[in-house]
Enzyme design. Structure first.
Site, short mmCIF file in Angstrom:
data_model
loop_
_atom_site.label_atom_id
_atom_site.label_comp_id
_atom_site.label_asym_id
_atom_site.label_seq_id
_atom_site.Cartn_x
_atom_site.Cartn_y
_atom_site.Cartn_z
N TRP A 1 -76.39 -52.34 -39.48
CA TRP A 1 -77.27 -51.20 -39.73
C TRP A 1 -76.78 -50.39 -40.92
O TRP A 1 -77.54 -50.07 -41.84
CB TRP A 1 -77.35 -50.29 -38.50
CG TRP A 1 -78.37 -49.19 -38.68
CD1 TRP A 1 -79.66 -49.20 -38.24
CD2 TRP A 1 -78.19 -47.94 -39.37
NE1 TRP A 1 -80.31 -48.03 -38.62
CE2 TRP A 1 -79.43 -47.25 -39.31
CE3 TRP A 1 -77.14 -47.34 -40.03
CZ2 TRP A 1 -79.62 -45.99 -39.89
CZ3 TRP A 1 -77.32 -46.08 -40.61
CH2 TRP A 1 -78.54 -45.42 -40.53
N TYR B 1 -78.67 -49.95 -44.55
CA TYR B 1 -79.09 -48.62 -44.98
C TYR B 1 -78.52 -48.30 -46.36
O TYR B 1 -79.22 -47.73 -47.22
CB TYR B 1 -78.62 -47.59 -43.96
CG TYR B 1 -79.14 -46.19 -44.20
CD1 TYR B 1 -80.46 -45.85 -43.89
CD2 TYR B 1 -78.32 -45.20 -44.74
CE1 TYR B 1 -80.94 -44.57 -44.10
CE2 TYR B 1 -78.80 -43.91 -44.95
CZ TYR B 1 -80.09 -43.60 -44.63
OH TYR B 1 -80.56 -42.32 -44.85
N ASP C 1 -82.28 -51.43 -35.69
CA ASP C 1 -82.38 -49.96 -35.59
C ASP C 1 -83.22 -49.58 -34.38
O ASP C 1 -84.36 -50.03 -34.21
CB ASP C 1 -83.02 -49.40 -36.87
CG ASP C 1 -83.17 -47.89 -36.81
OD1 ASP C 1 -82.18 -47.19 -37.03
OD2 ASP C 1 -84.29 -47.43 -36.53
#
Length: 485
Positions: free
Chosen positions: A420, A424, A440
């Site tokens: 994650w 990002y 997510d």
């Protein structure tokens, strides 16, 4: 995108004759009878169809022998995103050129950084952009300089430096060769710079929802480093050893971002402009993204897609990465508070604005920071130090021109950075339009009402295949609809 568009000359012709603003910056029109190239929205009387030629970029029109139109000013067109319809190598090359990689004219060095031969790089540029790397770099310098000449009161010597020409003579020669006149004779309109520095205008591709972009940055603004108030975004900036203040506003009438820089040298203007373009996602072809994403009924029901949310970038990849680590398993507000504590303790002081008083610390500083009594867990501290050491040593780079695939792998090799966080960081720091964190929880929850159940990451990954190459826009739009991310 561009090669596909050029394969439809009837579409380009309709766009030219109707002056469709959706196509502005996506192709250029060379007029054989005048030797000039124009934007498709040029207000001049449209020439006959048999007297025009279409080009995918301003550089390809220039390389074909056309000079820029002084009426529609191609230098003020919104940019085309570097990833649209190009290979990964070309994407990275364009971002390196934007950062000044060819200001010295060393194509061999640029090709070496990309891991290809200069001959192969030239072939790729001709295939995807219709122009050589050198022509692209020359056009970028000329366009940026032309905007400064027309829209500022900067001295010509400063403009030459700011736009990467390195010498006034080279600057003058380039303008005489392209515009058939001197730079000074092109200064037909003068606009006052900001009292405390330089003011630039960055074209934005419509539609652009400034309020939603500001709302995103406001929720994540690092105390002492960033501020959102009075309909403006302010932050401290660093270029090498130079630090300063940047303020960005949106001018609805001209659809441009008005950027004021204080405390910086003219040489920082072009890199600052490119950072702003990435931060505010100014070049995104929102109309195309909207059509693709709205074609999926499930996504259209779960997300805000009219228009899709922009994908905000980051002024500093390292700063964003630190904030992403601090944000693991805590709220956006908590991550913002922790980031502010780090900035206040370890950041350099800045005295150019009362609400922006620190410059975010560099990697070398945080690699040796203790982080004691700040409310940061030991695991997060270890991860931040590892990240900082990787950046400081050169093992990891988080610049716009870096390869997203390689960066993902290096990030995942750092203990404490999972899929994650890596996704990002790549989404925002490297501006990968297809980055998508399938695990997510907010994205998984977004489809509860549509599917009448909680979907699994594998199912979301399969569902997202039809959103390529703009899955990052789908993610931001889903987060916006469900107040996450």
């Amino acid at each position: 995108m561009q090669s596909t568009l050029l394969d439809r000359p009837e579409t380009l012709e309709r766009a030219r004759l109707s002056r469709d603003p959706h196509f502005d910056g996506r192709f250029y029109v060379g007029v054989l009878t005048t030797g000039i190239y124009c934007r498709p929205i040029c207000p001049a009387t449209p020439p006959r169809s048999d007297n025009v030629r279409f080009y995918p970029t301003a550089a390809s029109a220039a390389e074909a022998g056309f000079r820029p139109c002084l009426r529609c000013r191609p230098e003020t067109a919104p940019g085309t995103p570097v990833w649209a319809g190009t290979s990964t190598t070309v994407q990275r090359a364009l971002r390196l050129i934007e950062s000044g990689a060819l200001d010295s004219g060393n194509l061999e060095l640029l090709a070496e950084r990309l891991g290809v031969t200069s001959r192969h790089l030239r072939r790729l540029f001709q295939q995807h952009l219709g122009a050589s790397p050198t022509a692209v770099a020359n056009t970028q310098r000329l366009h940026f300089a032309k905007r400064l000449i027309t829209d500022s009161t900067m001295p010509m010597s400063d403009i030459a430096i700011a736009s990467g020409f390195n010498s006034v003579r080279r600057f003058n020669d380039a303008f005489k060769a392209t515009y058939k006149r001197t730079p000074r004779s092109l200064r037909t309109r003068r606009a006052a710079d900001g009292e405390a520095g330089f003011t630039l205008r960055v074209p934005v591709r419509a539609p652009f929802d400034w309020s939603s972009v500001l709302e995103f940055f406001a929720a994540r603004a690092i105390p002492h480093v960033e501020s959102v108030r009075d309909d403006a975004y302010r932050r401290s900036v660093r270029f090498g050893n130079a630090t300063g203040l940047m303020e960005t506003r949106f001018d609805t009438a001209s659809s441009t971002l008005v950027v004021t820089l204080a405390g910086l040298d003219v040489a920082n203007l072009l890199p600052a402009t490119n950072r702003v373009r990435a931060m505010f996602d100014t070049d995104a072809p929102i109309a195309d993204i909207t059509r693709l994403l709205q074609a999926d009924p499930a996504l259209a029901s779960a997300a805000k897609l009219d228009p899709p949310a922009r994908v905000p970038g980051a002024f500093s990849g390292f700063e964003l990465a630190v904030r992403a680590i601090l944000g693991q398993q805590v709220s956006v507000a908590a991550a913002t508070t922790l980031s502010g504590r780090v900035a206040e303790r370890y950041g350099d002081r800045l005295s150019l604005a009362p609400d922006v008083t620190r410059v975010f610390p560099e990697a070398g500083t945080l690699a040796r920071a203790r982080f004691n009594d700040m409310g940061i867990t030991g695991a997060r501290i270890a991860t931040i130090r590892s990240l900082a050491r990787a950046i400081e040593s050169g093992e990891l780079s988080l610049e716009l021109h870096d390869d997203p695939v390689a960066v993902r792998e290096r990030l995942l090799a750092i203990p404490g950075i999972g899929p994650w966080t890596a996704e990002y960081i790549v989404m925002r720091a490297l501006k990968d339009p297809d980055a998508f964190p399938t695990a997510d929880l907010g994205l998984l929850r977004a489809f509860d009402d549509v599917k009448q159940r909680r979907i699994k990451p594998k199912e979301l990954d399969e569902l997202s295949e039809q959103w390529r190459p703009w899955r990052a826009y789908a993610a931001l739009s889903l987060w916006a609809a469900h107040s996450g991310g």
